[in-house]
Design a protein around this motif. Structure first.
Motif, PDB file in Angstrom:
ATOM      1  N   PRO A  33     -23.064 -20.796   8.429  1.00  0.00           N
ATOM      2  CA  PRO A  33     -24.265 -20.155   8.010  1.00  0.00           C
ATOM      3  C   PRO A  33     -23.765 -18.737   7.502  1.00  0.00           C
ATOM      4  CG  PRO A  33     -25.139 -20.841   9.922  1.00  0.00           C
ATOM      5  CD  PRO A  33     -23.604 -21.154  10.051  1.00  0.00           C
ATOM      6  N   ASP A  34     -24.180 -18.145   6.143  1.00  0.00           N
ATOM      7  CA  ASP A  34     -24.149 -16.926   5.668  1.00  0.00           C
ATOM      8  C   ASP A  34     -22.726 -16.762   5.546  1.00  0.00           C
ATOM      9  OD1 ASP A  34     -26.642 -16.647   5.937  1.00  0.00           O
ATOM     10  OD2 ASP A  34     -26.807 -15.818   7.960  1.00  0.00           O
ATOM     11  N   THR A  35     -21.744 -17.714   5.348  1.00  0.00           N
ATOM     12  CA  THR A  35     -20.457 -17.642   5.384  1.00  0.00           C
ATOM     13  C   THR A  35     -19.779 -18.434   4.223  1.00  0.00           C
ATOM     14  OG1 THR A  35     -20.111 -17.408   7.990  1.00  0.00           O
ATOM     15  CG2 THR A  35     -18.128 -17.898   6.669  1.00  0.00           C
ATOM     16  N   LEU A  36     -18.943 -17.724   3.551  1.00  0.00           N
ATOM     17  CA  LEU A  36     -18.000 -18.404   2.257  1.00  0.00           C
ATOM     18  C   LEU A  36     -16.785 -18.895   2.930  1.00  0.00           C
ATOM     19  CD1 LEU A  36     -18.088 -19.074  -0.642  1.00  0.00           C
ATOM     20  CD2 LEU A  36     -16.620 -17.209  -0.918  1.00  0.00           C
ATOM     21  N   VAL A  37     -16.933 -20.303   2.932  1.00  0.00           N
ATOM     22  CA  VAL A  37     -15.771 -21.039   3.330  1.00  0.00           C
ATOM     23  C   VAL A  37     -15.045 -21.336   2.272  1.00  0.00           C
ATOM     24  CG1 VAL A  37     -14.788 -22.915   4.648  1.00  0.00           C
ATOM     25  CG2 VAL A  37     -17.123 -21.789   5.540  1.00  0.00           C
ATOM     26  N   THR A  38     -13.578 -21.047   2.224  1.00  0.00           N
ATOM     27  CA  THR A  38     -12.607 -21.153   1.234  1.00  0.00           C
ATOM     28  C   THR A  38     -11.446 -22.016   1.898  1.00  0.00           C
ATOM     29  OG1 THR A  38     -12.918 -19.102   0.413  1.00  0.00           O
ATOM     30  CG2 THR A  38     -11.367 -20.265  -0.576  1.00  0.00           C
ATOM     31  N   VAL A  39     -11.263 -23.165   1.094  1.00  0.00           N
ATOM     32  CA  VAL A  39      -9.970 -23.985   1.527  1.00  0.00           C
ATOM     33  C   VAL A  39      -8.871 -23.528   0.511  1.00  0.00           C
ATOM     34  CG1 VAL A  39      -9.120 -26.442   1.399  1.00  0.00           C
ATOM     35  CG2 VAL A  39     -11.319 -25.950   1.387  1.00  0.00           C
ATOM     36  N   THR A  40      -7.978 -22.606   1.506  1.00  0.00           N
ATOM     37  CA  THR A  40      -6.833 -21.967   1.008  1.00  0.00           C
ATOM     38  C   THR A  40      -5.489 -22.630   0.784  1.00  0.00           C
ATOM     39  OG1 THR A  40      -6.152 -21.228   3.097  1.00  0.00           O
ATOM     40  CG2 THR A  40      -7.590 -19.757   1.795  1.00  0.00           C
ATOM     41  N   LYS A  41      -5.259 -23.581   1.613  1.00  0.00           N
ATOM     42  CA  LYS A  41      -4.124 -24.312   1.441  1.00  0.00           C
ATOM     43  C   LYS A  41      -4.415 -25.733   2.149  1.00  0.00           C
ATOM     44  CE  LYS A  41      -0.912 -22.667   3.763  1.00  0.00           C
ATOM     45  NZ  LYS A  41       0.027 -21.399   4.114  1.00  0.00           N
ATOM     46  N   VAL A  42      -3.711 -26.909   1.720  1.00  0.00           N
ATOM     47  CA  VAL A  42      -3.647 -28.268   2.379  1.00  0.00           C
ATOM     48  C   VAL A  42      -2.168 -28.535   2.395  1.00  0.00           C
ATOM     49  CG1 VAL A  42      -4.554 -30.394   2.189  1.00  0.00           C
ATOM     50  CG2 VAL A  42      -6.114 -28.573   1.842  1.00  0.00           C
ATOM     51  N   ARG A  43      -1.958 -29.040   3.694  1.00  0.00           N
ATOM     52  CA  ARG A  43      -0.541 -29.694   3.739  1.00  0.00           C
ATOM     53  C   ARG A  43      -0.822 -30.877   4.197  1.00  0.00           C
ATOM     54  NH1 ARG A  43       1.490 -26.402   0.898  1.00  0.00           N
ATOM     55  NH2 ARG A  43       2.363 -24.610   1.604  1.00  0.00           N
ATOM     56  N   GLU A  96      -7.197 -31.778  10.112  1.00  0.00           N
ATOM     57  CA  GLU A  96      -6.978 -30.510  11.293  1.00  0.00           C
ATOM     58  C   GLU A  96      -7.215 -29.514  10.508  1.00  0.00           C
ATOM     59  OE1 GLU A  96      -2.690 -31.046  12.598  1.00  0.00           O
ATOM     60  OE2 GLU A  96      -3.255 -32.977  13.793  1.00  0.00           O
ATOM     61  N   PHE A  97      -8.172 -28.603  11.167  1.00  0.00           N
ATOM     62  CA  PHE A  97      -8.503 -27.148  10.508  1.00  0.00           C
ATOM     63  C   PHE A  97      -7.803 -25.991  11.227  1.00  0.00           C
ATOM     64  CE2 PHE A  97     -11.845 -30.238   9.541  1.00  0.00           C
ATOM     65  CZ  PHE A  97     -11.909 -30.190   8.062  1.00  0.00           C
ATOM     66  N   PHE A  98      -7.337 -25.134  10.516  1.00  0.00           N
ATOM     67  CA  PHE A  98      -6.964 -24.032  11.047  1.00  0.00           C
ATOM     68  C   PHE A  98      -7.278 -22.682   9.979  1.00  0.00           C
ATOM     69  CE2 PHE A  98      -3.703 -27.497  11.409  1.00  0.00           C
ATOM     70  CZ  PHE A  98      -3.228 -27.281  12.524  1.00  0.00           C
ATOM     71  N   ILE A  99      -7.309 -21.743  10.725  1.00  0.00           N
ATOM     72  CA  ILE A  99      -7.954 -20.340  10.053  1.00  0.00           C
ATOM     73  C   ILE A  99      -6.745 -19.820   9.296  1.00  0.00           C
ATOM     74  CG2 ILE A  99      -8.459 -18.074  10.315  1.00  0.00           C
ATOM     75  CD1 ILE A  99     -10.065 -18.915  12.914  1.00  0.00           C
ATOM     76  N   ASP A 100      -6.691 -19.280   8.217  1.00  0.00           N
ATOM     77  CA  ASP A 100      -5.771 -18.866   7.126  1.00  0.00           C
ATOM     78  C   ASP A 100      -6.081 -17.565   7.359  1.00  0.00           C
ATOM     79  OD1 ASP A 100      -4.321 -17.782   5.471  1.00  0.00           O
ATOM     80  OD2 ASP A 100      -4.626 -19.158   3.690  1.00  0.00           O
ATOM     81  N   ASP A 101      -5.146 -16.553   7.987  1.00  0.00           N
ATOM     82  CA  ASP A 101      -5.626 -15.259   8.302  1.00  0.00           C
ATOM     83  C   ASP A 101      -4.843 -14.302   7.231  1.00  0.00           C
ATOM     84  OD1 ASP A 101      -3.306 -15.767   9.330  1.00  0.00           O
ATOM     85  OD2 ASP A 101      -3.952 -15.162  11.494  1.00  0.00           O
ATOM     86  N   THR A 102      -4.186 -15.032   6.282  1.00  0.00           N
ATOM     87  CA  THR A 102      -3.505 -14.135   5.365  1.00  0.00           C
ATOM     88  C   THR A 102      -3.912 -12.977   4.802  1.00  0.00           C
ATOM     89  OG1 THR A 102      -2.527 -16.228   4.674  1.00  0.00           O
ATOM     90  CG2 THR A 102      -1.958 -14.380   3.142  1.00  0.00           C
ATOM     91  N   ASN A 103      -5.540 -13.038   4.413  1.00  0.00           N
ATOM     92  CA  ASN A 103      -5.963 -11.972   4.065  1.00  0.00           C
ATOM     93  C   ASN A 103      -6.242 -10.756   5.140  1.00  0.00           C
ATOM     94  OD1 ASN A 103      -6.279 -13.158   1.474  1.00  0.00           O
ATOM     95  ND2 ASN A 103      -8.451 -13.834   1.816  1.00  0.00           N
ATOM     96  N   GLU A 104      -6.278 -11.197   6.344  1.00  0.00           N
ATOM     97  CA  GLU A 104      -6.400 -10.177   7.453  1.00  0.00           C
ATOM     98  C   GLU A 104      -5.122  -9.737   7.627  1.00  0.00           C
ATOM     99  OE1 GLU A 104      -7.978 -11.973  10.870  1.00  0.00           O
ATOM    100  OE2 GLU A 104      -9.335 -13.270   9.735  1.00  0.00           O
ATOM    101  N   TYR A 105      -4.239 -10.353   7.371  1.00  0.00           N
ATOM    102  CA  TYR A 105      -2.731  -9.819   7.389  1.00  0.00           C
ATOM    103  C   TYR A 105      -2.465  -8.779   6.447  1.00  0.00           C
ATOM    104  CZ  TYR A 105       2.317  -9.594   7.593  1.00  0.00           C
ATOM    105  OH  TYR A 105       3.658  -9.220   7.867  1.00  0.00           O
ATOM    106  N   VAL A 106      -2.804  -8.988   5.146  1.00  0.00           N
ATOM    107  CA  VAL A 106      -2.794  -8.062   4.163  1.00  0.00           C
ATOM    108  C   VAL A 106      -3.559  -6.853   4.305  1.00  0.00           C
ATOM    109  CG1 VAL A 106      -3.152  -7.774   1.576  1.00  0.00           C
ATOM    110  CG2 VAL A 106      -2.163  -9.948   2.511  1.00  0.00           C
ATOM    111  N   ALA A 107      -4.621  -7.051   4.872  1.00  0.00           N
ATOM    112  CA  ALA A 107      -5.586  -5.615   4.911  1.00  0.00           C
ATOM    113  C   ALA A 107      -4.923  -4.936   5.991  1.00  0.00           C
ATOM    114  CB  ALA A 107      -7.055  -6.223   5.579  1.00  0.00           C
ATOM    115  N   ARG A 108      -4.448  -5.415   7.169  1.00  0.00           N
ATOM    116  CA  ARG A 108      -3.816  -5.000   8.214  1.00  0.00           C
ATOM    117  C   ARG A 108      -2.624  -4.016   7.606  1.00  0.00           C
ATOM    118  NH1 ARG A 108      -4.746  -9.073  11.653  1.00  0.00           N
ATOM    119  NH2 ARG A 108      -2.432  -9.780  11.582  1.00  0.00           N
TER     120      ARG A 108
END
Length: 124
Positions: A33-43, A96-108
């Motif tokens: 809820p209240d979250t935008l879920v984006t499918v960033t990549k599928v392998r 199988e679902f995983f968090i794509d933390d690329t955006n967090e990495y870029v922000a850091r």
């Protein structure tokens, strides 16, 4: 074994990414809820039996909780995906679902670079 994906895997992953994006756009609010879920990549595995889906969560208070909830609904999500792709595939892949933390990495990294650029320069 080559690590590059075949054209078939890439096409399959692309179809899955689009269909999963539609599913999350329509039904994502019930899982996150209240979250935008984006499918960033599928392998997809070479036999197309397993799909690894990378998701990013915008506005998520706790991305770990969000991914756990989505993992707990993997069967339901797979069923909805199956309804969309049943005419295109023989077997609906395990998801199988995983968090794509690329955006967090870029922000850091941006924060680190900002911090570095603000530090006084030392004379050589």
């Amino acid at each position: 074994m080559a690590s590059t994906e075949s054209k078939r895997q890439q096409r399959f992953a692309s179809v899955l990414q689009q269909d999963l994006a539609d599913i999350f756009q329509r039904d994502g609010a019930q899982w996150a809820p209240d979250t935008l879920v984006t499918v960033t990549k599928v392998r997809a595995t070479p036999d197309l039996a397993i799909a690894r889906i990378y998701l990013s969560f915008l506005n998520a208070k706790d991305p770990q909780q969000a991914i756990a909830t989505i993992k707990s609904h993997a069967g339901e999500i797979r069923y909805k995906l199956g309804a969309k792709i049943k005419n295109q595939v023989r077997v609906v892949p395990q998801l199988e679902f995983f968090i794509d933390d690329t955006n967090e990495y870029v922000a850091r990294m941006d924060q680190l670079f900002d911090k570095i650029s603000k530090e006084p320069r030392q004379e050589e």
